[in-house]
Design an enzyme around this catalytic site. Structure first.
Site, mmCIF file in Angstrom:
data_model
loop_
_atom_site.group_PDB
_atom_site.id
_atom_site.type_symbol
_atom_site.label_atom_id
_atom_site.label_comp_id
_atom_site.label_asym_id
_atom_site.label_seq_id
_atom_site.Cartn_x
_atom_site.Cartn_y
_atom_site.Cartn_z
ATOM 1 N N LYS A 183 42.000 53.563 31.186
ATOM 2 C CA LYS A 183 41.952 52.095 31.217
ATOM 3 C C LYS A 183 41.182 51.623 32.432
ATOM 4 O O LYS A 183 41.465 52.112 33.521
ATOM 5 C CB LYS A 183 43.402 51.589 31.269
ATOM 6 C CG LYS A 183 43.561 50.115 31.506
ATOM 7 C CD LYS A 183 45.024 49.780 31.710
ATOM 8 C CE LYS A 183 45.134 48.346 32.199
ATOM 9 N NZ LYS A 183 46.495 47.973 32.492
ATOM 10 N N LYS A 230 44.141 54.901 35.386
ATOM 11 C CA LYS A 230 44.121 53.437 35.416
ATOM 12 C C LYS A 230 43.368 53.015 36.672
ATOM 13 O O LYS A 230 43.775 53.326 37.790
ATOM 14 C CB LYS A 230 45.545 52.892 35.447
ATOM 15 C CG LYS A 230 45.601 51.372 35.531
ATOM 16 C CD LYS A 230 47.036 50.883 35.497
ATOM 17 C CE LYS A 230 47.100 49.368 35.502
ATOM 18 N NZ LYS A 230 48.485 48.885 35.419
HETATM 19 C C1 PBG Z 1 50.367 46.155 34.635
HETATM 20 C C2 PBG Z 1 49.294 45.975 33.612
HETATM 21 C C3 PBG Z 1 48.099 45.297 33.776
HETATM 22 C C4 PBG Z 1 47.418 45.386 32.561
HETATM 23 C C5 PBG Z 1 48.222 46.099 31.699
HETATM 24 N N1 PBG Z 1 49.369 46.469 32.372
HETATM 25 C C6 PBG Z 1 47.611 44.542 34.933
HETATM 26 C C7 PBG Z 1 47.408 45.270 36.200
HETATM 27 O O1 PBG Z 1 47.548 46.474 36.305
HETATM 28 O O2 PBG Z 1 47.080 44.595 37.176
HETATM 29 C C8 PBG Z 1 46.102 44.808 32.240
HETATM 30 C C9 PBG Z 1 45.788 44.755 30.784
HETATM 31 C C10 PBG Z 1 44.656 43.878 30.416
HETATM 32 O O3 PBG Z 1 43.915 43.361 31.280
HETATM 33 O O4 PBG Z 1 44.460 43.689 29.203
HETATM 34 N N2 PBG Z 1 51.630 46.317 34.063
HETATM 35 ZN ZN ZN Z 2 52.445 47.093 37.877
#
Ligand code: PBG
Ligand code: ZN
Length: 326
Positions: free
Chosen positions: A250, A197
């Site tokens: 991601k 991520k």
């Molecule tokens: C955090 C989370 C995020 C997203 C999914 N889970 C935001 C982040 O990490 O700041 C982003 C998903 C998206 O932009 O579609 N729980």
């Molecule tokens: Zn978080």
């Protein structure tokens, strides 16, 4: 052999031959649809920042679950959007048996028992400060966070979640969740970590929609630096070693090289998350032309498959399913 004997255009001369030699394909069973849930009763309201996606609860949540299941979508990924008064320093609602997430899971399970519920697990949705972990002396304390995530995961599994998706990039989280789940008889509950991520600006619409994470800068202390690919592969390797069932990369579209590299290293399933910023980018690129949006959508989803994804978390899931069925 080369030209004039070798003519690759022979392979593209008709739709029948193109179909025979096509290397990747899209199917409704590839898709996971994100759902945003609230504890407020019977809510069905647009999220605004993410077009055509709604905040849901109660009866509208149940009918959405049935609609997705009927469309052939195998799974949903749940995010809780809490009211400010539901948040506190300890992120208590993350593990409350009657918390917004736990209630939504139970509703979906009874409305559409065949739909797999994947529960996003992070503290940032529940904590007043918006941090992904427990703060200790001003920094996110990895190991204290693990203990909180174990409690939260057990309450999500008890509510009926089939898959737990830890999204906070804490070290050791997969082993720690696996131990907690197995210890309570949840051997069949999968872990699906966000292994790779990235600290990406593409989460902007999601953050606006969920009003989460004022602590933006802190994300770079746990999420991957967009400059790094080798480190992503190491994260994936460690999560698999700790027992992850499915790993997530991601965002997706700007990170297809990471996805392709992950594919060659990993024999277990890979999910790609096409995030909110990517979804909005395609809407803008289509300039309001629905046909153009559909073509862009199907092409980008197919490219994500070609790069190596087994499944795609995407806000396009219902629309793509509709087109693939028609
Ligand atoms: C955090 C989370 C995020 C997203 C999914 N889970 C935001 C982040 O990490 O700041 C982003 C998903 C998206 O932009 O579609 N729980
Ligand atoms: Zn978080």
């Amino acid at each position: 052999m080369s030209f004039p004997q070798r003519r690759l255009r022979r392979l593209r001369q008709s739709e029948a031959i193109r179909a025979l030699v096509r290397e990747s394909s899209l199917s409704t069973s590839d898709f996971i649809y994100p759902l945003f849930v609230t504890s407020r009763p019977n809510v069905h309201e647009p999220l605004g920042a993410i077009p055509d996606v709604s905040l849901l609860s109660g009866a509208p949540l149940e009918s959405e679950a049935r609609r997705l299941h009927d469309a052939g979508i195998p799974a949903v990924l749940l995010f809780a959007v809490l009211e400010d008064y539901e948040k506190d320093a300890a992120a208590a609602m993350a593990s409350a048996p009657d918390g917004p997430m736990q209630q939504a899971i139970a509703r979906i399970r009874s409305a559409a028992p065949g739909l797999t519920v994947i529960a996003d697990l992070c503290l940032c949705e529940y904590s007043a400060d918006g941090h992904c972990g427990v703060l200790h002396n001003g920094v996110i304390d990895n190991d204290r966070t693990l203990a909180r995530l174990q409690q939260a995961a057990l309450s999500l599994a008890a509510a009926g979640a089939g898959v737990i998706a830890p999204s906070g990039m804490m070290d050791g989280v997969v082993r720690s969740l696996r131990e907690a789940l197995d210890g309570e008889g949840f051997q069949d509950v999968l872990t699906m970590p966000y292994s790779a991520k990235y600290a990406s600006a593409l989460y902007g619409p999601f953050k606006a929609a969920t009003r989460s994470a004022p602590a933006e800068s802190r994300h770079s202390t746990h999420q991957l630096d967009p400059a790094n690919r080798r480190q992503a592969l190491e994260e994936i390797r460690l999560d698999l070693e700790e027992g992850a069932d499915i790993i997530i990369v991601k965002p997706a579209m700007a990170y297809l090289d990471v996805l392709a590299a992950a594919r060659t290293e990993c024999r277990l399933p890979i999910a790609a998350y096409q995030v909110s910023g990517e979804y909005n980018m395609l809407h803008h690129a289509a300039g309001g032309d629905p046909g153009a949006l559909n073509r862009l959508m199907l092409e980008m989803l197919l490219c994500i498959k070609r790069a190596g994804a087994d499944m795609i978390i995407t806000y396009f899931a219902p629309t793509a399913a509709e087109i693939l069925h028609s």
